[in-house]
Design an enzyme around this catalytic site. Structure first.
Site, PDB file in Angstrom:
ATOM      1  N   HIS A 258      62.618  12.204   2.821  1.00 25.46           N
ATOM      2  CA  HIS A 258      61.565  12.926   2.115  1.00 25.46           C
ATOM      3  C   HIS A 258      61.093  14.067   2.983  1.00 25.46           C
ATOM      4  CE1 HIS A 258      57.881  13.707  -0.140  1.00 25.46           C
ATOM      5  NE2 HIS A 258      58.490  13.099  -1.129  1.00 25.46           N
ATOM      6  N   GLU A 313      62.330   7.436  -5.459  1.00 22.90           N
ATOM      7  CA  GLU A 313      63.417   7.427  -6.436  1.00 22.90           C
ATOM      8  C   GLU A 313      64.250   6.146  -6.387  1.00 22.90           C
ATOM      9  OE1 GLU A 313      62.718   9.541  -8.417  1.00 22.90           O
ATOM     10  OE2 GLU A 313      63.341  11.591  -7.959  1.00 22.90           O
TER      11      GLU A 313
HETATM   12  N1  ACO Z   1      70.974  10.678   3.472  1.00 27.97           N
HETATM   13  C1  ACO Z   1      71.614  11.119   4.584  1.00 27.97           C
HETATM   14  N2  ACO Z   1      71.137  12.097   5.370  1.00 27.97           N
HETATM   15  C2  ACO Z   1      69.963  12.649   5.042  1.00 27.97           C
HETATM   16  C3  ACO Z   1      69.240  12.227   3.906  1.00 27.97           C
HETATM   17  C4  ACO Z   1      69.784  11.201   3.118  1.00 27.97           C
HETATM   18  N3  ACO Z   1      69.154  10.761   2.028  1.00 27.97           N
HETATM   19  N4  ACO Z   1      68.101  12.954   3.823  1.00 27.97           N
HETATM   20  C5  ACO Z   1      68.117  13.800   4.853  1.00 27.97           C
HETATM   21  N5  ACO Z   1      69.238  13.629   5.594  1.00 27.97           N
HETATM   22  C6  ACO Z   1      69.625  14.340   6.790  1.00 27.97           C
HETATM   23  C7  ACO Z   1      70.222  15.693   6.451  1.00 27.97           C
HETATM   24  O1  ACO Z   1      71.624  15.613   6.247  1.00 27.97           O
HETATM   25  C8  ACO Z   1      69.860  16.506   7.669  1.00 27.97           C
HETATM   26  O2  ACO Z   1      70.744  16.207   8.700  1.00 27.97           O
HETATM   27  P1  ACO Z   1      71.273  17.378   9.696  1.00 27.97           P
HETATM   28  O3  ACO Z   1      70.026  17.872  10.379  1.00 27.97           O
HETATM   29  O4  ACO Z   1      72.230  16.668  10.586  1.00 27.97           O
HETATM   30  O5  ACO Z   1      71.902  18.412   8.809  1.00 27.97           O
HETATM   31  C9  ACO Z   1      68.492  15.946   8.077  1.00 27.97           C
HETATM   32  O6  ACO Z   1      68.447  14.619   7.546  1.00 27.97           O
HETATM   33  C10 ACO Z   1      67.338  16.735   7.497  1.00 27.97           C
HETATM   34  O7  ACO Z   1      67.574  16.973   6.110  1.00 27.97           O
HETATM   35  P2  ACO Z   1      66.851  18.124   5.291  1.00 27.97           P
HETATM   36  O8  ACO Z   1      67.539  18.334   3.989  1.00 27.97           O
HETATM   37  O9  ACO Z   1      66.679  19.332   6.153  1.00 27.97           O
HETATM   38  O10 ACO Z   1      65.414  17.499   5.114  1.00 27.97           O
HETATM   39  P3  ACO Z   1      64.432  17.755   3.934  1.00 27.97           P
HETATM   40  O11 ACO Z   1      63.107  17.301   4.379  1.00 27.97           O
HETATM   41  O12 ACO Z   1      64.535  19.150   3.444  1.00 27.97           O
HETATM   42  O13 ACO Z   1      65.029  16.783   2.817  1.00 27.97           O
HETATM   43  C11 ACO Z   1      65.298  15.536   0.834  1.00 27.97           C
HETATM   44  C12 ACO Z   1      64.307  16.035   1.914  1.00 27.97           C
HETATM   45  C13 ACO Z   1      65.855  16.752   0.081  1.00 27.97           C
HETATM   46  C14 ACO Z   1      64.553  14.645  -0.137  1.00 27.97           C
HETATM   47  C15 ACO Z   1      66.445  14.768   1.533  1.00 27.97           C
HETATM   48  O14 ACO Z   1      65.948  13.688   2.287  1.00 27.97           O
HETATM   49  C16 ACO Z   1      67.506  14.260   0.529  1.00 27.97           C
HETATM   50  O15 ACO Z   1      68.401  15.030   0.157  1.00 27.97           O
HETATM   51  N6  ACO Z   1      67.404  12.983   0.086  1.00 27.97           N
HETATM   52  C17 ACO Z   1      68.347  12.445  -0.902  1.00 27.97           C
HETATM   53  C18 ACO Z   1      67.940  12.910  -2.302  1.00 27.97           C
HETATM   54  C19 ACO Z   1      66.679  12.217  -2.797  1.00 27.97           C
HETATM   55  O16 ACO Z   1      66.490  11.010  -2.629  1.00 27.97           O
HETATM   56  N7  ACO Z   1      65.813  13.027  -3.457  1.00 27.97           N
HETATM   57  C20 ACO Z   1      64.539  12.525  -4.018  1.00 27.97           C
HETATM   58  C21 ACO Z   1      63.394  12.940  -3.132  1.00 27.97           C
HETATM   59  S1  ACO Z   1      61.860  12.267  -3.688  1.00 27.97           S
HETATM   60  C22 ACO Z   1      61.331  13.334  -4.868  1.00 27.97           C
HETATM   61  O17 ACO Z   1      61.585  14.488  -4.883  1.00 27.97           O
HETATM   62  C23 ACO Z   1      60.507  12.800  -5.991  1.00 27.97           C
END
Ligand code: ACO
Length: 369
Positions: A258, A313
């Protein structure tokens, strides 16, 4: 010849994603990501979801921006708004077959007649459940079912979907879900709604735009893929291999991570408690719990510097699936639950009278001159 844009040449942008940027002042909700606390107008989410109906929770959220309306008054007003919205359903029936349920909801919303600010918010919040249920039935080649204005939103929504009154535990579970997702700070769709509202565009336009933002898999589009992941894993024996394979391929585990929470999303536990109230201990629920534990352990190992925990989610998918909601309806349902929050934020933004218009940093040809 014009040179194609080369994004890889761009220097890392500290403002990418506006992470940590405060872009609004609000009385509506606070997301404390360090401590895993969500407050809606002074009350913790745990004291709202499962304790208060969707209508009463909307009344609580709307107090200062839309006006004071006790739950029963709002329940009646939303029931009447559902009846009024049903007159748009023939338009949804005549729309092209290729439209998804979500797109049909947007079409219905665009066609909704609107008058006055408070009634506009009620008209929109009442209409979306009707459009969701009708659009689903149209997709299944079934006739849409008219609303029953005497019921609460969750119960009537399930009735309009299924053609019969749902068992109380199902409508309670859906009601809990809708309250859980009512509002959540300046997430991508709410920010979108506030930007649109800041131009003094109408609520309807702001909600249409917010629905667009919500549809992406990084925001409200995740719970369908969560269920796909649970199905793909299939059994507890496959869990660890499947997860390590996905992480090795640099895939994201849906339902984890998140932008704000650096600990567990409190909404995940509120929804998990909903599963306990349903008394569901089916193999699928047990598998989901097993996957959650394995995913948390694997993410901790793979990303030791980035705390990645369960988000809303994950248990949205498990709870809605347990009450028989098809996964194609997860994002549409999210929109139904979040719309009162969007409306409140738009009205709050409009009270400031200020247009949201940030600046950008130019790095194209001639930059620095
Ligand atoms: N699985 C694996 N790796 C992850 C995940 C995940 N669910 N979430 C983040 N990471 C990793 C990224 O790959 C990244 O790694 P890196 O630095 O080596 O490239 C690091 O963690 C940071 O990720 P960002 O995308 O920069 O972090 P951000 O805070 O922008 O992401 C997000 C938040 C988009 C929700 C992300 O955690 C994600 O894609 N989760 C999966 C999708 C999801 O569950 N979405 C629902 C969110 S809740 C809502 O909106 C109601």
């Amino acid at each position: 010849m014009t040179e194609a844009p080369n994004m890889t040449r761009m220097t890392p942008d500290p403002t990418a994603g506006l992470e940590g940027v405060v872009a609004a002042t609000t009385r509506l909700s606070n997301v404390d990501g360090q401590n895993g606390v969500l407050i809606l107008n002074g009350k913790r989410i745990e004291d709202l979801a499962g304790k208060m109906s969707f209508e009463s929770a909307i009344g609580h959220l709307w107090q200062d921006v839309v006006g004071t309306m006790p739950g029963p008054v709002l329940r009646q007003a939303l029931g009447e708004a559902r009846l009024a919205a049903f007159s748009i359903v023939p338009l949804l029936e005549s729309a092209p077959e290729t439209l998804s349920v979500y797109e049909r909801m947007q079409l219905g919303l665009a066609a909704l007649p609107i008058m006055g600010t408070r009634s506009e918010a009620i008209a929109i919040c009442g209409a979306l459940p009707v459009f969701l249920a009708a659009s689903r039935r149209i997709a299944l080649k079934l006739g849409p079912i008219a609303p029953d204005s005497t019921l609460g939103t969750a119960s009537d929504l399930l009735r309009m979907l299924r053609g019969e009154r749902p068992p109380k535990d199902h409508s309670d579970a859906l009601d809990r879900y809708l309250v859980t997702i009512l509002d959540h700070g300046l997430n991508a769709s709410t920010f979108t709604a506030r930007v649109i509202g800041s131009t003094q565009a109408g609520l309807k336009q702001a909600v249409l735009g917010a629905m667009g933002a919500l549809s992406g898999p990084l925001h409200g589009g995740a719970p369908g893929p969560v269920l796909d992941m649970i199905d793909a894993i299939g059994s507890p024996e496959n869990t660890e291999d499947w997860i390590s394979g996905a992480l090795a391929r640099k895939e994201r585990l849906m339902g984890f991570g998140h932008r704000i929470y650096r600990t567990r999303d409190p909404r995940a536990d509120v929804l998990k408690a909903g599963l306990r109230h349903l008394g569901d201990s089916s193999p699928k629920v047990r598998l989901a719990e097993n996957i959650e534990q394995a995913a948390l352990a694997a993410l901790k190992k793979a990303k030791p510097d980035r705390p990645l925990d369960t988000n809303v989610e994950f248990f949205t998918a498990v709870l809605l699936d347990a009450i028989g909601i098809d996964r194609s309806l997860f994002t549409p349902l999210f929109a139904v639950g979040r719309t009162p929050g969007w409306c409140a934020h738009v009205l709050e933004q409009q009270q400031t009278g200020k247009l949201i218009r940030p600046a950008s940093r130019y790095v194209g040809p001639g930059a620095g001159f």
